[in-house]
Design a protein around this motif. Structure first.
Motif, mmCIF file in Angstrom:
data_model
loop_
_atom_site.group_PDB
_atom_site.id
_atom_site.type_symbol
_atom_site.label_atom_id
_atom_site.label_comp_id
_atom_site.label_asym_id
_atom_site.label_seq_id
_atom_site.Cartn_x
_atom_site.Cartn_y
_atom_site.Cartn_z
ATOM 1 N N LYS A 1 0.878 -1.168 0.000
ATOM 2 C CA LYS A 1 0.000 0.000 0.000
ATOM 3 C C LYS A 1 0.916 1.218 0.000
ATOM 4 O O LYS A 1 1.761 1.376 0.889
ATOM 5 N N ALA A 2 0.780 2.063 -1.034
ATOM 6 C CA ALA A 2 1.684 3.211 -1.149
ATOM 7 C C ALA A 2 1.006 4.329 -1.910
ATOM 8 O O ALA A 2 0.009 4.117 -2.606
ATOM 9 N N ALA A 3 1.598 5.527 -1.811
ATOM 10 C CA ALA A 3 1.012 6.706 -2.440
ATOM 11 C C ALA A 3 1.191 6.700 -3.947
ATOM 12 O O ALA A 3 0.355 7.224 -4.688
ATOM 13 N N ASP A 4 2.312 6.119 -4.421
ATOM 14 C CA ASP A 4 2.560 6.109 -5.859
ATOM 15 C C ASP A 4 3.508 4.962 -6.191
ATOM 16 O O ASP A 4 3.955 4.218 -5.305
ATOM 17 N N ALA A 5 3.860 4.830 -7.489
ATOM 18 C CA ALA A 5 4.687 3.717 -7.929
ATOM 19 C C ALA A 5 6.075 3.757 -7.305
ATOM 20 O O ALA A 5 6.610 2.723 -6.886
ATOM 21 N N ALA A 6 6.674 4.940 -7.237
ATOM 22 C CA ALA A 6 8.020 5.056 -6.682
ATOM 23 C C ALA A 6 8.056 4.623 -5.225
ATOM 24 O O ALA A 6 8.971 3.907 -4.788
ATOM 25 N N ALA A 7 7.047 5.046 -4.465
ATOM 26 C CA ALA A 7 6.990 4.654 -3.055
ATOM 27 C C ALA A 7 6.746 3.155 -2.918
ATOM 28 O O ALA A 7 7.305 2.497 -2.025
ATOM 29 N N ALA A 8 5.930 2.602 -3.803
ATOM 30 C CA ALA A 8 5.658 1.164 -3.766
ATOM 31 C C ALA A 8 6.924 0.366 -4.042
ATOM 32 O O ALA A 8 7.219 -0.633 -3.368
ATOM 33 N N VAL A 9 7.697 0.802 -5.032
ATOM 34 C CA VAL A 9 8.933 0.099 -5.371
ATOM 35 C C VAL A 9 9.948 0.213 -4.237
ATOM 36 O O VAL A 9 10.620 -0.765 -3.886
ATOM 37 N N ALA A 10 10.067 1.389 -3.651
ATOM 38 C CA ALA A 10 10.998 1.561 -2.528
ATOM 39 C C ALA A 10 10.625 0.646 -1.367
ATOM 40 O O ALA A 10 11.495 0.011 -0.750
ATOM 41 N N ALA A 11 9.337 0.554 -1.076
ATOM 42 C CA ALA A 11 8.889 -0.319 0.015
ATOM 43 C C ALA A 11 9.152 -1.780 -0.323
ATOM 44 O O ALA A 11 9.520 -2.585 0.559
ATOM 45 N N ALA A 12 8.964 -2.150 -1.583
ATOM 46 C CA ALA A 12 9.195 -3.537 -1.988
ATOM 47 C C ALA A 12 10.659 -3.919 -1.849
ATOM 48 O O ALA A 12 10.989 -4.991 -1.332
ATOM 49 N N TRP A 13 11.576 -3.037 -2.312
ATOM 50 C CA TRP A 13 12.995 -3.342 -2.157
ATOM 51 C C TRP A 13 13.375 -3.431 -0.678
ATOM 52 O O TRP A 13 14.180 -4.292 -0.291
ATOM 53 N N SER A 14 12.799 -2.573 0.142
ATOM 54 C CA SER A 14 13.097 -2.615 1.573
ATOM 55 C C SER A 14 12.651 -3.939 2.189
ATOM 56 O O SER A 14 13.330 -4.491 3.058
ATOM 57 N N THR A 15 11.516 -4.444 1.721
ATOM 58 C CA THR A 15 11.022 -5.732 2.213
ATOM 59 C C THR A 15 11.923 -6.872 1.746
ATOM 60 O O THR A 15 12.234 -7.801 2.502
ATOM 61 N N TYR A 16 12.357 -6.784 0.483
ATOM 62 C CA TYR A 16 13.166 -7.858 -0.103
ATOM 63 C C TYR A 16 14.591 -7.838 0.429
ATOM 64 O O TYR A 16 15.157 -8.873 0.775
ATOM 65 N N ARG A 17 15.186 -6.641 0.468
ATOM 66 C CA ARG A 17 16.556 -6.515 0.949
ATOM 67 C C ARG A 17 16.750 -5.132 1.546
ATOM 68 O O ARG A 17 16.774 -4.131 0.825
ATOM 69 N N ALA A 18 16.905 -5.062 2.830
ATOM 70 C CA ALA A 18 17.118 -3.785 3.509
ATOM 71 C C ALA A 18 18.415 -3.152 3.012
ATOM 72 O O ALA A 18 19.416 -3.831 2.801
ATOM 73 N N GLY A 19 18.366 -1.849 2.792
ATOM 74 C CA GLY A 19 19.570 -1.130 2.392
ATOM 75 C C GLY A 19 19.807 -1.080 0.893
ATOM 76 O O GLY A 19 20.852 -0.590 0.454
ATOM 77 N N PHE A 20 18.865 -1.548 0.105
ATOM 78 C CA PHE A 20 19.028 -1.486 -1.352
ATOM 79 C C PHE A 20 19.172 -0.029 -1.783
ATOM 80 O O PHE A 20 18.343 0.819 -1.437
#
Length: 652
Positions: A71-90
């Motif tokens: 759940k995110a405000a836009d695509a960029a925020a969604a992608v940032a959250a996804a990378w954080s979930t997959y690998r912290a510090g990406f």
């Protein structure tokens, strides 16, 4: 390998996470994310779920695909959250964001590409899709060899991903509309407007409906800067559309009891050999053009070194190539295997002749002449003397240019895979034969229905609702069967497509690399017109044109054109590779040219993020071959790679 900025789906990556245990799938499986998005997972892969993330791992441990619900405000925020979930510090630098049209139930879609250096051989990409307020993000994280080998399986996952509860548009059972003059005009208008958007100088189009050719004609010009128009009889290189006609030759030989589809190839041609003896034993006639033997796409060895190549050396080159996946495991396209199919057929047709002469004669007598394909030829000189289209491609700045034909001579020794010159007038007659199940317009059965249809039988999956037969692809994306195949040589792109259950078909030949972006949308437009489907094709063209220009401009930012003089001065004057031949470095008027003997190109230079320097070919139609400087003490070297192989040019 080649930089093809128009449509690279799997681009390149980062350090690989250690694999974790998951459920290993014995067969292809329908799955869902925690938020309910559905997808298909390939056989042999592992699936593991952690909170809002689903990770799919191929058998190789160096690559992964993660699907993250956000759940995110836009695509960029969604992608940032996804990378954080997959690998912290990406924190890899973002290279380019390209919007995609809303499709398949998604209200918004964007693709995120990241900067990589060629020596990483890495794949890093994110694809964000929104349905309502729910984002579903796909993360690609791995290596080029695995992504190329398993491209069809990665594509299956991504292509099958849909929002919760969404049902794809389906034309099954719907009555097809006939190709009235108005509908023919719609298709022609679509092709013409798409050509303008994509910068395609010329195309030839033909349409069949109910055994009638309802249109054949040309659009645009044969060559930029000249007035000669394209017409229905203008010759184009049809490239890999040769493959279906080659397997049609095999069908005729099967009718003559000269071969069986389930017969080991070594029984028919004892010299047939692959680099792996065990795989060689398994190859039956039906496997020669199935893209299912595990032999990878290994084209550099024949497109760089072909001056002295012959059909016999083409067959011998196969004996040096090793499979990189198990037999029947995954789709891997091999041009040399398809060439072998034609030459085995040629040997059966006339064992006294050399393979090339026998193949040319067999195709002329058994295929082209009976079909009335009177202009179709494998003779490059004959084609270039007459009504033919010139090759075109964008230059490094995105301007359409006439391209040299030198590169295209590479296919001649391997011509059953892609060497035919043909016209829309001729090629549509081949499509008619397919629609008529082997019958000519006068009712004569040229080839048996059984052996004609064998070529469409699925040999390997190529993606969601898609399979590959023998030189023909079968697509059931929209609930109806579309048989098709594309073709690609430098400066030429083509497609043929037909709906066997409806008696409808189309042929498109273009004289531009950018014509490749028109092929799939034409198929979509064809079914839209036939079944009154959602109008998506035009939007697909608009997105392709926009994203191609954006990707080209982004790549251009880092290129030095002509190549940096100081970097060029460090190059040796001559390099050699045992597999790819010689490379001469020439400088004239500040321009550095890489000359391979058979063809040549000016090069640009680029400083990579890891400190290395690349030289990249920039001439139209051969843009994107990348050579990385790999000097060692006392020896200057350049490295070029395809998806799964590495070749070293050393000074000498």
């Amino acid at each position: 390998m080649r930089w093809l900025p128009a449509a690279l789906f799997f681009i390149a990556a980062l350090a690989i996470a250690a694999p974790q245990s998951g459920e290993r799938l014995a067969s292809e499986s329908k799955r869902a994310t925690t938020a309910g998005a559905t997808f298909t997972a390939p056989a042999g892969w592992s699936v593991r779920t952690s909170g809002s993330m689903t990770v799919l791992d191929p058998p190789e441990t160096d690559s992964h695909l993660a699907i993250v619900d956000v759940k995110a405000a836009d695509a960029a925020a969604a992608v940032a959250a996804a990378w954080s979930t997959y690998r912290a510090g990406f924190n890899r630098p973002l290279k380019l964001v390209t919007p995609q049209p809303p499709r398949e139930g998604w209200d918004e879609r964007k693709t995120f590409e990241y900067e990589t250096s060629p020596n990483e051989r890495a794949v890093v990409q994110a694809r964000a899709a929104r349905a309502g307020d729910q984002w579903t993000v796909v993360l690609l994280d791995g290596t080029e060899p695995t992504f190329e080998k398993r491209a069809a399986q990665f594509g299956l996952i991504v292509g099958s991903l849909r929002p919760k509860g969404y049902e794809r548009e389906n034309f099954a059972g719907r009555r097809a509309l006939s190709f009235t003059p108005e509908r023919v005009a719609e298709i022609r208008s679509f092709v013409e407007s798409s050509m303008k958007k994509l910068g395609v100088p010329g195309a030839s189009l033909a349409l069949v409906d109910g055994n009638r050719i309802v249109f054949e004609g040309g659009i645009g010009v044969r060559e930029l800067g000249k007035q000669d128009p394209v017409d229905a009889n203008t010759l184009f290189m049809a490239a890999s559309n040769t493959k279906g006609m080659t397997t049609l030759l095999l069908s005729r030989l099967a009718d003559q009891h000269k071969l069986r589809w389930d017969q080991p190839v070594t029984e028919l041609y004892p010299k047939f050999k692959l680099g792996d003896a065990e795989t060689t034993k398994q190859v039956l006639v039906k496997h020669l053009v199935c893209a299912c033997t595990g032999l990878p796409r290994q084209d550099l060895e024949w497109i760089f070194e072909f001056k002295n190549a012959t059909p016999e050396s083409s067959m011998a080159l196969l004996g040096t190539m090793q499979p990189t996946s198990k037999f029947g495991e995954v789709f891997q396209y091999s041009n040399l295997m398809a060439a072998a199919a034609g030459y085995v057929g040629a040997h059966l047709y006339d064992p006294a002749k050399d393979l090339g002469a026998a193949y040319d004669e067999a195709m002329q007598r058994l295929i082209f002449a009976p079909l009335g394909m009177n202009s179709t030829t494998f003779d490059m000189a004959r084609a270039l003397k007459g009504n033919h289209a010139s090759a075109h491609s964008s230059d490094v700045d995105g301007k359409p240019r006439v391209a040299s034909m030198g590169f295209n001579y590479s296919i001649a020794p391997h011509r059953p895979a892609g060497g035919v010159w043909t016209s829309a007038h001729d090629l549509v007659r081949y499509v008619q034969l397919e629609l008529n199940r082997g019958k000519l317009p006068d009712g004569k059965q040229l080839v048996s229905e059984e052996n004609l249809l064998m070529r469409r039988a699925p040999q390997i999956s190529t993606g969601d609702s898609q399979s590959y037969g023998m030189g023909l692809s079968v697509d059931k994306t929209w609930g109806v069967t579309v048989v098709h195949h594309g073709g690609s040589m430098a400066g030429f792109k083509s497609d043929l497509m037909f709906l066997p259950d409806y008696g409808v078909g189309a042929v498109l030949l273009t004289n531009s690399d950018e014509g490749g972006m028109l092929l799939r949308p034409l198929m979509r437009r064809l079914v839209e017109v036939m079944f009154d489907g959602k109008p998506e094709a035009a939007g697909n063209i608009d997105a392709a044109a926009r994203n191609f220009k954006a990707a080209l401009a982004k790549e251009r930012e880092r290129l030095v054109v002509p190549a940096d003089a100081a970097a060029s001065a460090k190059l040796a004057s001559r390099y050699t590779s045992s597999a790819l031949g010689d490379l001469s470095v020439r400088r004239n008027g500040g321009v550095t040219t890489f000359d391979f003997g058979e063809w040549k190109s000016a090069v640009a230079s680029r400083k990579n993020d890891d400190g290395t320097t690349s030289f990249i070919t920039v001439d139209p139609a051969v843009i994107g071959f990348e050579f990385v400087v790999a000097d060692k003490p006392g020896k200057r070297s350049l490295v070029i790679r395809d998806g799964q192989h590495e070749y070293i040019f050393t000074e000498g």
